[in-house]
Design a protein around this motif. Structure first.
Motif, mmCIF file in Angstrom:
data_model
loop_
_atom_site.group_PDB
_atom_site.id
_atom_site.type_symbol
_atom_site.label_atom_id
_atom_site.label_comp_id
_atom_site.label_asym_id
_atom_site.label_seq_id
_atom_site.Cartn_x
_atom_site.Cartn_y
_atom_site.Cartn_z
ATOM 1 N N MET A 1 0.828 -1.208 0.000
ATOM 2 C CA MET A 1 0.000 0.000 0.000
ATOM 3 C C MET A 1 0.861 1.256 0.000
ATOM 4 S SD MET A 1 -3.163 -0.948 2.546
ATOM 5 C CE MET A 1 -4.310 -2.265 2.130
ATOM 6 N N GLU A 2 0.336 2.332 -0.575
ATOM 7 C CA GLU A 2 1.040 3.609 -0.653
ATOM 8 C C GLU A 2 0.017 4.711 -0.903
ATOM 9 O OE1 GLU A 2 3.229 4.372 -4.358
ATOM 10 O OE2 GLU A 2 2.357 2.508 -5.139
ATOM 11 N N TYR A 3 0.509 5.948 -0.852
ATOM 12 C CA TYR A 3 -0.303 7.102 -1.234
ATOM 13 C C TYR A 3 0.567 7.933 -2.162
ATOM 14 C CZ TYR A 3 -4.105 10.523 -0.452
ATOM 15 O OH TYR A 3 -5.186 11.353 -0.602
ATOM 16 N N GLY A 4 0.229 7.932 -3.443
ATOM 17 C CA GLY A 4 1.044 8.624 -4.424
ATOM 18 C C GLY A 4 1.069 10.126 -4.222
ATOM 19 N N MET A 5 1.911 10.793 -4.991
ATOM 20 C CA MET A 5 2.091 12.236 -4.847
ATOM 21 C C MET A 5 0.761 12.959 -5.042
ATOM 22 S SD MET A 5 4.525 14.317 -4.072
ATOM 23 C CE MET A 5 6.108 13.605 -4.574
ATOM 24 N N HIS A 6 0.457 13.870 -4.123
ATOM 25 C CA HIS A 6 -0.810 14.590 -4.169
ATOM 26 C C HIS A 6 -0.698 15.840 -3.311
ATOM 27 C CE1 HIS A 6 -1.047 12.409 -0.379
ATOM 28 N NE2 HIS A 6 -1.989 13.256 0.000
ATOM 29 N N SER A 7 -1.672 16.706 -3.422
ATOM 30 C CA SER A 7 -1.803 17.833 -2.496
ATOM 31 C C SER A 7 -3.162 17.724 -1.814
ATOM 32 C CB SER A 7 -1.686 19.178 -3.223
ATOM 33 O OG SER A 7 -2.708 19.318 -4.187
ATOM 34 N N ASP A 8 -3.245 18.192 -0.590
ATOM 35 C CA ASP A 8 -4.499 18.116 0.154
ATOM 36 C C ASP A 8 -5.505 19.133 -0.397
ATOM 37 O OD1 ASP A 8 -3.553 16.122 1.862
ATOM 38 O OD2 ASP A 8 -2.674 17.588 3.227
ATOM 39 N N GLY A 9 -6.787 18.776 -0.318
ATOM 40 C CA GLY A 9 -7.818 19.709 -0.727
ATOM 41 C C GLY A 9 -7.780 20.981 0.105
ATOM 42 N N ALA A 10 -8.166 22.089 -0.497
ATOM 43 C CA ALA A 10 -8.134 23.368 0.217
ATOM 44 C C ALA A 10 -9.081 23.372 1.412
ATOM 45 C CB ALA A 10 -8.492 24.501 -0.742
ATOM 46 N N TYR A 11 -10.195 22.648 1.290
ATOM 47 C CA TYR A 11 -11.143 22.495 2.399
ATOM 48 C C TYR A 11 -11.476 21.012 2.536
ATOM 49 C CZ TYR A 11 -12.035 27.487 2.925
ATOM 50 O OH TYR A 11 -11.895 28.832 3.169
ATOM 51 N N ILE A 12 -11.431 20.516 3.757
ATOM 52 C CA ILE A 12 -11.820 19.143 4.057
ATOM 53 C C ILE A 12 -12.803 19.200 5.216
ATOM 54 C CG2 ILE A 12 -11.041 16.870 4.846
ATOM 55 C CD1 ILE A 12 -8.386 17.388 3.462
ATOM 56 N N HIS A 13 -14.029 18.726 4.973
ATOM 57 C CA HIS A 13 -15.099 18.781 5.982
ATOM 58 C C HIS A 13 -15.277 20.198 6.529
ATOM 59 C CE1 HIS A 13 -15.168 14.497 5.646
ATOM 60 N NE2 HIS A 13 -13.995 14.329 6.217
ATOM 61 N N ASP A 14 -15.280 21.181 5.616
ATOM 62 C CA ASP A 14 -15.510 22.588 5.953
ATOM 63 C C ASP A 14 -14.390 23.222 6.763
ATOM 64 O OD1 ASP A 14 -17.982 22.655 4.621
ATOM 65 O OD2 ASP A 14 -19.026 21.857 6.376
ATOM 66 N N VAL A 15 -13.246 22.556 6.875
ATOM 67 C CA VAL A 15 -12.083 23.127 7.543
ATOM 68 C C VAL A 15 -11.057 23.513 6.478
ATOM 69 C CG1 VAL A 15 -10.165 22.684 9.132
ATOM 70 C CG2 VAL A 15 -12.433 21.777 9.636
ATOM 71 N N ARG A 16 -10.651 24.792 6.435
ATOM 72 C CA ARG A 16 -9.614 25.195 5.498
ATOM 73 C C ARG A 16 -8.294 24.558 5.925
ATOM 74 N NH1 ARG A 16 -9.050 30.819 6.149
ATOM 75 N NH2 ARG A 16 -7.161 30.449 7.342
ATOM 76 N N THR A 17 -7.622 23.915 5.009
ATOM 77 C CA THR A 17 -6.427 23.148 5.361
ATOM 78 C C THR A 17 -5.180 24.011 5.179
ATOM 79 O OG1 THR A 17 -6.318 22.267 3.108
ATOM 80 C CG2 THR A 17 -7.527 20.974 4.731
ATOM 81 N N ASP A 18 -4.777 24.679 6.245
ATOM 82 C CA ASP A 18 -3.558 25.489 6.218
ATOM 83 C C ASP A 18 -2.331 24.674 6.623
ATOM 84 O OD1 ASP A 18 -4.999 27.847 5.557
ATOM 85 O OD2 ASP A 18 -5.561 28.087 7.663
ATOM 86 N N VAL A 19 -2.489 23.816 7.608
ATOM 87 C CA VAL A 19 -1.393 22.999 8.138
ATOM 88 C C VAL A 19 -1.837 21.540 8.160
ATOM 89 C CG1 VAL A 19 0.154 22.583 10.100
ATOM 90 C CG2 VAL A 19 -0.609 24.919 9.591
ATOM 91 N N SER A 20 -1.016 20.659 7.588
ATOM 92 C CA SER A 20 -1.263 19.222 7.666
ATOM 93 C C SER A 20 -0.383 18.626 8.762
ATOM 94 C CB SER A 20 -0.938 18.544 6.336
ATOM 95 O OG SER A 20 -1.796 18.983 5.310
ATOM 96 N N PHE A 21 -0.828 17.507 9.319
ATOM 97 C CA PHE A 21 0.023 16.812 10.294
ATOM 98 C C PHE A 21 -0.073 15.310 10.108
ATOM 99 C CE2 PHE A 21 -4.020 17.582 12.535
ATOM 100 C CZ PHE A 21 -4.348 16.303 12.976
ATOM 101 N N THR A 22 1.023 14.644 10.422
ATOM 102 C CA THR A 22 1.086 13.184 10.472
ATOM 103 C C THR A 22 1.723 12.794 11.791
ATOM 104 O OG1 THR A 22 1.277 12.908 8.067
ATOM 105 C CG2 THR A 22 2.077 11.096 9.443
ATOM 106 N N LEU A 23 1.013 11.974 12.557
ATOM 107 C CA LEU A 23 1.526 11.471 13.826
ATOM 108 C C LEU A 23 1.786 9.979 13.661
ATOM 109 C CD1 LEU A 23 0.396 12.413 17.362
ATOM 110 C CD2 LEU A 23 0.800 10.028 16.804
ATOM 111 N N PHE A 24 3.048 9.597 13.739
ATOM 112 C CA PHE A 24 3.444 8.208 13.527
ATOM 113 C C PHE A 24 3.119 7.385 14.776
ATOM 114 C CE2 PHE A 24 5.745 10.654 10.487
ATOM 115 C CZ PHE A 24 5.979 9.819 9.398
ATOM 116 N N LEU A 25 2.574 6.167 14.570
ATOM 117 C CA LEU A 25 2.101 5.347 15.683
ATOM 118 C C LEU A 25 2.917 4.077 15.908
ATOM 119 C CD1 LEU A 25 -1.732 5.612 15.006
ATOM 120 C CD2 LEU A 25 -0.444 6.770 16.823
ATOM 121 N N ASP A 26 3.805 3.739 14.982
ATOM 122 C CA ASP A 26 4.557 2.482 15.080
ATOM 123 C C ASP A 26 6.058 2.757 15.199
ATOM 124 O OD1 ASP A 26 2.267 0.639 14.487
ATOM 125 O OD2 ASP A 26 2.302 1.756 12.606
#
Length: 218
Positions: free
Chosen positions: A90-115
């Motif tokens: 599995m993978e997630y190819g190159m992309h950009s996040d949508g400007a709005y996701i669930h009515d939230v403007r996406t200014d900052v993305s975050f990834t929290l690693f769990l493993d």
């Protein structure tokens, strides 16, 4: 690039809840929440939001309340995050996040690693800017924040399983460069205030920081 790494980003009890939810499942296709061209690039699984909505809301509140997130991202709101799973292939190819996701403007993305990064191969978060490329594979519990408009991908997992919390922040200051300036200048009054003889200067510096927030905020 305006990014930040926070170690041990979540309280232990919240992480324990996340681990229990991952064990319980269920997981569903990640394509259900992908937008536009990202749908074709997304090949992963995500924890059911219908079953675990209360946990996801706790995660959003914990991230919003983190003092370093407050200083760096100046969040107006944190959208409900996702808990994703990447199995072998599995993978997630190159992309950009949508400007709005669930009515939230996406200014900052975050990834929290769990493993623990030693338990899986591949699965690096790669963020590509016009100047250079950054690669992240952080210890369990560590989180990276970066501008949501940057192109990014998750490389294929070749062994083990990768889990992460991902989400988006709407900032009170939408421009990443302006947020970086404010974050750096905010260190000045905090540092000056530690010495009484600079108290007046610290107050003036703090006033200037707040004026910039008023000027650039929305």
């Amino acid at each position: 690039m305006n990014y930040l790494i926070i170690e041990n980003a979540l309280p232990a009890e919240v992480l324990a809840g996340v681990a229990a939810a991952i064990q319980a499942g269920p997981f569903e296709s990640g394509k259900r929440t992908a937008q536009g061209m990202a749908r074709a690039a997304k090949h992963n699984l995500q924890l059911s939001a219908a079953v675990h909505g209360q946990l996801l809301d706790r995660l959003a509140l914990a991230i919003y309340s983190h003092p370093v997130v407050q200083a760096f991202a100046m969040p107006r709101m944190v959208g409900r995050p996702l808990i994703n799973r990447y199995e072998v292939g599995m993978e997630y190819g190159m992309h950009s996040d949508g400007a709005y996701i669930h009515d939230v403007r996406t200014d900052v993305s975050f990834t929290l690693f769990l493993d623990d990064p030693g338990t899986y191969q591949g699965g690096e978060l790669v963020v590509q800017t016009t100047a250079q490329t950054f690669t992240f594979k952080l210890p369990a519990g560590s989180m990276v924040l970066y501008p949501a408009g940057e192109l990014h991908r998750v490389t294929p997992v070749s062994a083990g399983t990768r889990h992460a919390v991902v989400g988006w922040i709407q900032s009170r200051v939408r421009d990443a460069h302006q947020r970086e300036i404010i974050a750096k200048l905010s260190l000045i009054p905090r540092t000056l205030s530690q010495d009484e003889k600079y108290a007046e200067l610290a107050t003036q510096a703090g006033q200037c920081v707040q004026e910039l927030v008023r000027m650039w905020g929305d």
